[in-house]
Design an enzyme around this catalytic site. Sequence first.
Site, PDB file in Angstrom:
ATOM      1  N   ARG A   1      13.578   4.964  11.869  1.00  0.00           N
ATOM      2  CA  ARG A   1      12.296   5.662  11.905  1.00  0.00           C
ATOM      3  C   ARG A   1      11.503   5.258  13.158  1.00  0.00           C
ATOM      4  O   ARG A   1      12.076   4.784  14.131  1.00  0.00           O
ATOM      5  CB  ARG A   1      11.549   5.390  10.592  1.00  0.00           C
ATOM      6  CG  ARG A   1      12.367   5.847   9.369  1.00  0.00           C
ATOM      7  CD  ARG A   1      11.650   5.592   8.063  1.00  0.00           C
ATOM      8  NE  ARG A   1      10.419   6.374   7.996  1.00  0.00           N
ATOM      9  CZ  ARG A   1       9.439   6.130   7.133  1.00  0.00           C
ATOM     10  NH1 ARG A   1       9.544   5.123   6.275  1.00  0.00           N
ATOM     11  NH2 ARG A   1       8.352   6.881   7.127  1.00  0.00           N
TER      12      ARG A   1
ATOM     13  N   PRO B   1       0.794  -1.223   0.000  1.00  0.00           N
ATOM     14  CA  PRO B   1       0.000   0.000   0.000  1.00  0.00           C
ATOM     15  C   PRO B   1       0.831   1.281   0.000  1.00  0.00           C
ATOM     16  O   PRO B   1       1.862   1.364   0.663  1.00  0.00           O
ATOM     17  CB  PRO B   1      -0.821  -0.099   1.288  1.00  0.00           C
ATOM     18  CG  PRO B   1      -0.084  -1.062   2.149  1.00  0.00           C
ATOM     19  CD  PRO B   1       0.568  -2.038   1.206  1.00  0.00           C
ATOM     20  N   ASN B   2       0.334   2.231  -0.759  1.00  0.00           N
ATOM     21  CA  ASN B   2       0.892   3.584  -0.898  1.00  0.00           C
ATOM     22  C   ASN B   2       2.136   3.644  -1.776  1.00  0.00           C
ATOM     23  O   ASN B   2       2.597   4.739  -2.103  1.00  0.00           O
ATOM     24  CB  ASN B   2       1.182   4.217   0.476  1.00  0.00           C
ATOM     25  CG  ASN B   2      -0.074   4.418   1.287  1.00  0.00           C
ATOM     26  OD1 ASN B   2      -0.984   5.118   0.838  1.00  0.00           O
ATOM     27  ND2 ASN B   2      -0.170   3.793   2.444  1.00  0.00           N
TER      28      ASN B   2
ATOM     29  N   ALA C   1       3.358  -0.865   4.771  1.00  0.00           N
ATOM     30  CA  ALA C   1       2.845  -0.877   6.154  1.00  0.00           C
ATOM     31  C   ALA C   1       2.409  -2.269   6.607  1.00  0.00           C
ATOM     32  O   ALA C   1       2.511  -2.597   7.803  1.00  0.00           O
ATOM     33  CB  ALA C   1       1.699   0.112   6.285  1.00  0.00           C
TER      34      ALA C   1
ATOM     35  N   GLU D   1      12.988  -9.403   1.125  1.00  0.00           N
ATOM     36  CA  GLU D   1      12.194  -8.280   1.652  1.00  0.00           C
ATOM     37  C   GLU D   1      12.966  -6.989   1.395  1.00  0.00           C
ATOM     38  O   GLU D   1      14.167  -6.911   1.702  1.00  0.00           O
ATOM     39  CB  GLU D   1      11.983  -8.480   3.158  1.00  0.00           C
ATOM     40  CG  GLU D   1      11.209  -7.362   3.826  1.00  0.00           C
ATOM     41  CD  GLU D   1      11.043  -7.593   5.334  1.00  0.00           C
ATOM     42  OE1 GLU D   1      11.450  -8.664   5.849  1.00  0.00           O
ATOM     43  OE2 GLU D   1      10.521  -6.673   6.001  1.00  0.00           O
TER      44      GLU D   1
ATOM     45  N   TYR E   1      11.148   8.738   0.415  1.00  0.00           N
ATOM     46  CA  TYR E   1      11.063   7.653  -0.573  1.00  0.00           C
ATOM     47  C   TYR E   1      11.649   8.010  -1.938  1.00  0.00           C
ATOM     48  O   TYR E   1      11.671   7.157  -2.830  1.00  0.00           O
ATOM     49  CB  TYR E   1       9.604   7.211  -0.729  1.00  0.00           C
ATOM     50  CG  TYR E   1       9.024   6.670   0.562  1.00  0.00           C
ATOM     51  CD1 TYR E   1       9.498   5.477   1.109  1.00  0.00           C
ATOM     52  CD2 TYR E   1       8.028   7.367   1.255  1.00  0.00           C
ATOM     53  CE1 TYR E   1       8.991   4.988   2.306  1.00  0.00           C
ATOM     54  CE2 TYR E   1       7.502   6.877   2.445  1.00  0.00           C
ATOM     55  CZ  TYR E   1       7.991   5.691   2.964  1.00  0.00           C
ATOM     56  OH  TYR E   1       7.487   5.205   4.144  1.00  0.00           O
TER      57      TYR E   1
ATOM     58  N   HIS F   1      12.841  -2.634   1.763  1.00  0.00           N
ATOM     59  CA  HIS F   1      12.244  -1.364   2.167  1.00  0.00           C
ATOM     60  C   HIS F   1      13.124  -0.240   1.649  1.00  0.00           C
ATOM     61  O   HIS F   1      14.357  -0.279   1.814  1.00  0.00           O
ATOM     62  CB  HIS F   1      12.096  -1.273   3.689  1.00  0.00           C
ATOM     63  CG  HIS F   1      11.209  -2.343   4.212  1.00  0.00           C
ATOM     64  ND1 HIS F   1       9.836  -2.312   4.075  1.00  0.00           N
ATOM     65  CD2 HIS F   1      11.497  -3.521   4.809  1.00  0.00           C
ATOM     66  CE1 HIS F   1       9.327  -3.418   4.583  1.00  0.00           C
ATOM     67  NE2 HIS F   1      10.307  -4.161   5.029  1.00  0.00           N
TER      68      HIS F   1
ATOM     69  N   ARG G   1       4.799  10.771  -2.947  1.00  0.00           N
ATOM     70  CA  ARG G   1       4.650  10.491  -1.524  1.00  0.00           C
ATOM     71  C   ARG G   1       5.955  10.785  -0.785  1.00  0.00           C
ATOM     72  O   ARG G   1       6.970  10.139  -1.056  1.00  0.00           O
ATOM     73  CB  ARG G   1       4.322   9.010  -1.412  1.00  0.00           C
ATOM     74  CG  ARG G   1       4.340   8.478  -0.041  1.00  0.00           C
ATOM     75  CD  ARG G   1       4.309   6.957  -0.042  1.00  0.00           C
ATOM     76  NE  ARG G   1       4.137   6.526   1.319  1.00  0.00           N
ATOM     77  CZ  ARG G   1       4.399   5.314   1.756  1.00  0.00           C
ATOM     78  NH1 ARG G   1       4.826   4.387   0.927  1.00  0.00           N
ATOM     79  NH2 ARG G   1       4.230   5.007   3.016  1.00  0.00           N
TER      80      ARG G   1
ATOM     81  N   ASN H   1       8.029  -5.671  -1.104  1.00  0.00           N
ATOM     82  CA  ASN H   1       7.968  -4.519  -0.203  1.00  0.00           C
ATOM     83  C   ASN H   1       6.525  -4.471   0.288  1.00  0.00           C
ATOM     84  O   ASN H   1       5.638  -3.962  -0.408  1.00  0.00           O
ATOM     85  CB  ASN H   1       8.361  -3.226  -0.909  1.00  0.00           C
ATOM     86  CG  ASN H   1       8.427  -2.054   0.067  1.00  0.00           C
ATOM     87  OD1 ASN H   1       7.885  -2.140   1.170  1.00  0.00           O
ATOM     88  ND2 ASN H   1       9.064  -0.971  -0.328  1.00  0.00           N
TER      89      ASN H   1
HETATM   90  C1  DQA Z   1       8.404   1.082   3.464  1.00  0.00           C
HETATM   91  C2  DQA Z   1       8.544   1.337   4.957  1.00  0.00           C
HETATM   92  C3  DQA Z   1       7.221   1.116   5.667  1.00  0.00           C
HETATM   93  O1  DQA Z   1       7.381   1.365   7.065  1.00  0.00           O
HETATM   94  C4  DQA Z   1       6.167   2.043   5.128  1.00  0.00           C
HETATM   95  O2  DQA Z   1       4.918   1.767   5.744  1.00  0.00           O
HETATM   96  C5  DQA Z   1       6.068   2.016   3.659  1.00  0.00           C
HETATM   97  C6  DQA Z   1       7.281   1.898   2.855  1.00  0.00           C
HETATM   98  C7  DQA Z   1       9.697   1.410   2.695  1.00  0.00           C
HETATM   99  O3  DQA Z   1       9.807   0.970   1.555  1.00  0.00           O
HETATM  100  O4  DQA Z   1      10.562   2.103   3.216  1.00  0.00           O
HETATM  101  O5  DQA Z   1       4.987   2.188   3.094  1.00  0.00           O
HETATM  102  O6  DQA Z   1       8.129  -0.307   3.269  1.00  0.00           O
END
Ligand code: DQA
Length: 146
Positions: free
Chosen positions: A106, A9-10, A76, A97, A22, A99, A17, A73
């Site tokens: 963070r 998501p997002n 959240a 995985e 990011y 990120h 964003r 990825n």
């Molecule tokens: C994320 C880190 C997560 O904590 C966050 O909720 C994201 C992006 C990252 O790629 O840094 O949406 O996965």
Amino acid sequence: MKVLVLNGPNLGRLGLREPEVYGSTTHAQLADRCRVTGVELGLDVEVRQTDHEGEMIGWLHEAADAGHPVVLNGAAWTHYSIAIRDAVAQLTAPLVEVHISNVHKREDFRHHSYISALAAGVIVGLGIDGYFLALRWIADNAIRSA
Ligand code: DQA
């Protein structure tokens, strides 16, 4: 070999964003660069993004049934979704995985991942390069003769 790059998501809003966290690359640009990296590495890379947990679980089931390696990825969901974790547990090929941000620098709630214990490895904080490094690792280590 087919590899699924699955974004939660997002992440469809990359570029818009929180660019200070990011970066400025859009999801479409990230997807293109993953595919190009795949061609260089001899991988057939498919990149998908969803804001819907059930859709992500379906894609993980598909990867499990087909034996595809996965770059995930989970955004959240990483931090709270046992349903995503249970789908990851069914995978039959390695998962990396990724990120984009360094989640350990963070908020505390980002420090725990339900995925990491099931992953072959975890790449955090290297920006979108993490995806390309993950694909390189898969090309070198996860080739299976299917
Ligand atoms: C994320 C880190 C997560 O904590 C966050 O909720 C994201 C992006 C990252 O790629 O840094 O949406 O996965």
